[in-house]
Design a protein around this motif. Structure first.
Motif, PDB file in Angstrom:
ATOM      1  N   GLU A  81       0.764  -1.326  -0.157  1.00  9.22           N
ATOM      2  CA  GLU A  81       0.011   0.029   0.019  1.00  9.22           C
ATOM      3  C   GLU A  81       1.012   1.173   0.027  1.00  9.22           C
ATOM      4  N   ASP A  82       0.729   2.036  -1.050  1.00  9.71           N
ATOM      5  CA  ASP A  82       1.683   3.194  -1.173  1.00  9.71           C
ATOM      6  C   ASP A  82       1.862   3.882   0.030  1.00  9.71           C
ATOM      7  N   GLY A  83       2.896   4.390   0.343  1.00 13.89           N
ATOM      8  CA  GLY A  83       3.397   5.393   1.514  1.00 13.89           C
ATOM      9  C   GLY A  83       2.994   4.498   3.058  1.00 13.89           C
ATOM     10  N   ASN A  84       2.576   3.225   2.844  1.00 15.75           N
ATOM     11  CA  ASN A  84       2.211   2.402   4.102  1.00 15.75           C
ATOM     12  C   ASN A  84       3.438   1.366   4.260  1.00 15.75           C
ATOM     13  N   VAL A  85       3.124   0.281   3.738  1.00 13.85           N
ATOM     14  CA  VAL A  85       3.776  -1.047   4.268  1.00 13.85           C
ATOM     15  C   VAL A  85       4.031  -1.909   3.005  1.00 13.85           C
ATOM     16  N   TYR A  86       4.979  -2.789   3.115  1.00 16.46           N
ATOM     17  CA  TYR A  86       5.021  -3.947   2.250  1.00 16.46           C
ATOM     18  C   TYR A  86       4.508  -5.115   3.145  1.00 16.46           C
ATOM     19  N   HIS A  87       3.538  -6.024   2.323  1.00 16.31           N
ATOM     20  CA  HIS A  87       2.782  -6.954   3.236  1.00 16.31           C
ATOM     21  C   HIS A  87       3.596  -8.356   3.270  1.00 16.31           C
ATOM     22  N   SER A  88       3.607  -9.230   4.274  1.00 18.25           N
ATOM     23  CA  SER A  88       4.007 -10.520   4.280  1.00 18.25           C
ATOM     24  C   SER A  88       3.206 -11.548   4.696  1.00 18.25           C
ATOM     25  N   ASP A  89       1.736 -11.005   4.862  1.00 12.95           N
ATOM     26  CA  ASP A  89       0.651 -11.850   5.478  1.00 12.95           C
ATOM     27  C   ASP A  89      -0.032 -12.757   4.551  1.00 12.95           C
ATOM     28  N   THR A  90      -0.741 -13.633   4.872  1.00 11.77           N
ATOM     29  CA  THR A  90      -1.359 -14.672   4.131  1.00 11.77           C
ATOM     30  C   THR A  90      -2.741 -15.014   4.556  1.00 11.77           C
ATOM     31  N   TRP A  91      -3.600 -14.999   3.622  1.00 11.69           N
ATOM     32  CA  TRP A  91      -4.894 -15.012   4.053  1.00 11.69           C
ATOM     33  C   TRP A  91      -5.768 -15.779   3.044  1.00 11.69           C
ATOM     34  N   LEU A  92      -6.884 -16.756   3.553  1.00 13.77           N
ATOM     35  CA  LEU A  92      -7.789 -17.410   2.954  1.00 13.77           C
ATOM     36  C   LEU A  92      -9.169 -16.936   2.923  1.00 13.77           C
ATOM     37  N   PHE A  93      -9.785 -16.866   1.962  1.00 12.87           N
ATOM     38  CA  PHE A  93     -11.371 -16.310   1.947  1.00 12.87           C
ATOM     39  C   PHE A  93     -11.858 -17.799   1.554  1.00 12.87           C
ATOM     40  N   ASP A  94     -12.931 -18.034   2.534  1.00 17.31           N
ATOM     41  CA  ASP A  94     -13.933 -19.039   2.679  1.00 17.31           C
ATOM     42  C   ASP A  94     -15.090 -18.581   1.669  1.00 17.31           C
ATOM     43  N   THR A  95     -15.357 -19.251   0.553  1.00 18.98           N
ATOM     44  CA  THR A  95     -16.398 -18.793  -0.223  1.00 18.98           C
ATOM     45  C   THR A  95     -17.754 -19.333   0.263  1.00 18.98           C
ATOM     46  N   VAL A  96     -17.853 -20.327   1.042  1.00 19.20           N
ATOM     47  CA  VAL A  96     -19.149 -20.789   1.623  1.00 19.20           C
ATOM     48  C   VAL A  96     -19.318 -20.055   2.927  1.00 19.20           C
ATOM     49  N   SER A  97     -18.407 -19.831   3.733  1.00 15.13           N
ATOM     50  CA  SER A  97     -18.789 -19.112   4.923  1.00 15.13           C
ATOM     51  C   SER A  97     -18.797 -17.438   4.879  1.00 15.13           C
ATOM     52  N   GLN A  98     -18.164 -17.044   3.491  1.00 15.65           N
ATOM     53  CA  GLN A  98     -17.925 -15.799   3.413  1.00 15.65           C
ATOM     54  C   GLN A  98     -17.109 -15.054   4.542  1.00 15.65           C
ATOM     55  N   GLU A  99     -16.005 -15.757   4.806  1.00 15.43           N
ATOM     56  CA  GLU A  99     -15.044 -14.934   5.867  1.00 15.43           C
ATOM     57  C   GLU A  99     -13.685 -15.161   5.635  1.00 15.43           C
ATOM     58  N   SER A 128       3.718 -22.313  10.824  1.00 20.50           N
ATOM     59  CA  SER A 128       3.939 -22.957  12.167  1.00 20.50           C
ATOM     60  C   SER A 128       5.385 -22.909  12.529  1.00 20.50           C
ATOM     61  N   ASP A 129       6.175 -22.783  11.625  1.00 22.00           N
ATOM     62  CA  ASP A 129       7.681 -22.599  11.930  1.00 22.00           C
ATOM     63  C   ASP A 129       8.285 -21.154  11.795  1.00 22.00           C
ATOM     64  N   ASP A 130       7.659 -20.138  11.652  1.00 15.87           N
ATOM     65  CA  ASP A 130       8.019 -18.933  11.229  1.00 15.87           C
ATOM     66  C   ASP A 130       8.667 -18.879   9.838  1.00 15.87           C
ATOM     67  N   SER A 131       8.167 -19.774   8.829  1.00  9.13           N
ATOM     68  CA  SER A 131       8.896 -19.545   7.677  1.00  9.13           C
ATOM     69  C   SER A 131       8.173 -18.690   6.495  1.00  9.13           C
ATOM     70  N   ASP A 132       7.333 -17.892   7.057  1.00 13.35           N
ATOM     71  CA  ASP A 132       6.597 -16.938   6.340  1.00 13.35           C
ATOM     72  C   ASP A 132       7.596 -16.344   5.335  1.00 13.35           C
ATOM     73  N   ILE A 177       5.714 -19.128  -4.649  1.00 11.95           N
ATOM     74  CA  ILE A 177       5.662 -17.946  -4.981  1.00 11.95           C
ATOM     75  C   ILE A 177       6.952 -17.718  -5.429  1.00 11.95           C
ATOM     76  N   TYR A 178       7.342 -16.709  -6.166  1.00  7.99           N
ATOM     77  CA  TYR A 178       8.863 -16.329  -6.728  1.00  7.99           C
ATOM     78  C   TYR A 178       8.673 -14.691  -7.002  1.00  7.99           C
ATOM     79  N   GLY A 179      10.069 -14.285  -6.490  1.00 11.35           N
ATOM     80  CA  GLY A 179      10.435 -13.113  -6.725  1.00 11.35           C
ATOM     81  C   GLY A 179       9.548 -11.879  -5.830  1.00 11.35           C
TER      82      GLY A 179
END
Length: 292
Positions: free
Chosen positions: A239-257, A264-268, A286-288
């Protein structure tokens, strides 16, 4: 740069300061399903640009889409800093040979930072959004590789605002789009955290509304993969002027969450944006990318 997958091979191509294609192949799968040998193979040099048998001029912000059940990979668009492209090149996987595809119909505007998705296992590719010489786009086009024809889709429903550098992944009959940017924050433009689905059969957009406020921050340059018929994977971005992200998310298309996941091993992977990804045998590769 861009990646596309066929079988157990991932094709990576181009990007800033890159003038060649690579294939990354997880080989010799052991009993646990893990790859015991992975290696890169150089396929083409970018000095061989522009003509039949070549993948086109060196570029970044182009897309690769696997069609015909993985037998062909289509490259579309991209730019080189001085101009944008809207040509189509096709890689025949069996022979590992490129060809320029002459097309009929009105092609999409030349662009970069757009998204592409195959329409199921057919010979059709869908193109959405990106940046052209007129600004950000929100148009949808279908390319039929059999007829070699372009058709612009007059989509119904509530679709995304014009944007570029978003996450996009294919569904059974269309694609999903998450995030992206309208421009740059210092110019008063917006970044997005919304999620849309496009149905290629009904040619209709729908906006997916999460049932809670828990969701990824606004961002562009993230990667997005369909894990199965239910879960969507999103990683990284900026996000411009804010931060580079390293987070990972899943969207559940059934529960809409949205569900944030942690290794688990801090290997993000380190924070990054404009990286590429592919989903291979239950694993997201992922690459690059770019970071601070």
């Amino acid at each position: 740069d861009q990646e596309s997958i066929f079988g157990e091979m991932v094709t990576r191509m181009g990007g800033v300061r890159e003038e060649y294609s690579h294939t990354y192949r997880p080989d010799l799968i052991d009993e646990s399903g893990c790859a015991t040998e992975m290696y890169w193979t150089k396929l083409f040099t970018g000095s061989q640009q522009g003509s039949v048998g070549r993948p086109g001029p060196p570029s970044e912000g182009h897309t690769l889409a696997s069609i015909n059940g993985g037998n062909n990979v289509l490259k579309f668009g991209g730019g080189n800093g001085t101009r944008w492209f809207n040509g189509v090149h096709s890689l025949e996987v069996e022979t590992m040979s490129w060809s320029f595809v002459p097309t009929v119909g009105t092609p999409p505007k030349a662009r970069t930072g757009h998204g592409a998705a195959s329409l199921g296992s057919t010979s059709k590719m869908l193109i959405f959004g990106g940046t052209s010489d007129g600004g950000r786009l929100a148009d949808v086009h279908v390319f039929d590789a059999v007829r070699k024809s372009w058709t612009e889709v007059r989509a119904a429903g509530e679709g995304p605002l014009p944007r570029a550098r978003f996450g996009m992944t294919c569904s059974q009959s269309g694609f999903w789009v998450f995030g992206g940017r309208q421009g740059y924050r210092y110019m008063g433009h917006s970044y997005f955290d919304d999620l849309f689905a496009f149905d290629g059969e009904t040619q209709r957009w729908s906006r997916l509304m999460p049932r809670s406020n828990k969701r990824p921050d606004r961002r562009s340059g993230c990667v997005m993969e369909r894990i199965n018929d239910r879960l969507l994977f999103v990683h990284g971005g900026y996000e411009d002027g804010n931060v580079y992200h390293s987070d990972t998310w899943l969207f559940d298309t059934v529960s809409q969450e949205w569900i944030q996941t942690f290794a688990s091993d801090d290997s993000d992977p380190p924070p990054r944006e404009s990286h590429t990804s592919s989903y291979v045998d239950g694993t997201v590769v992922i690459y690059g990318g770019e970071s601070e």
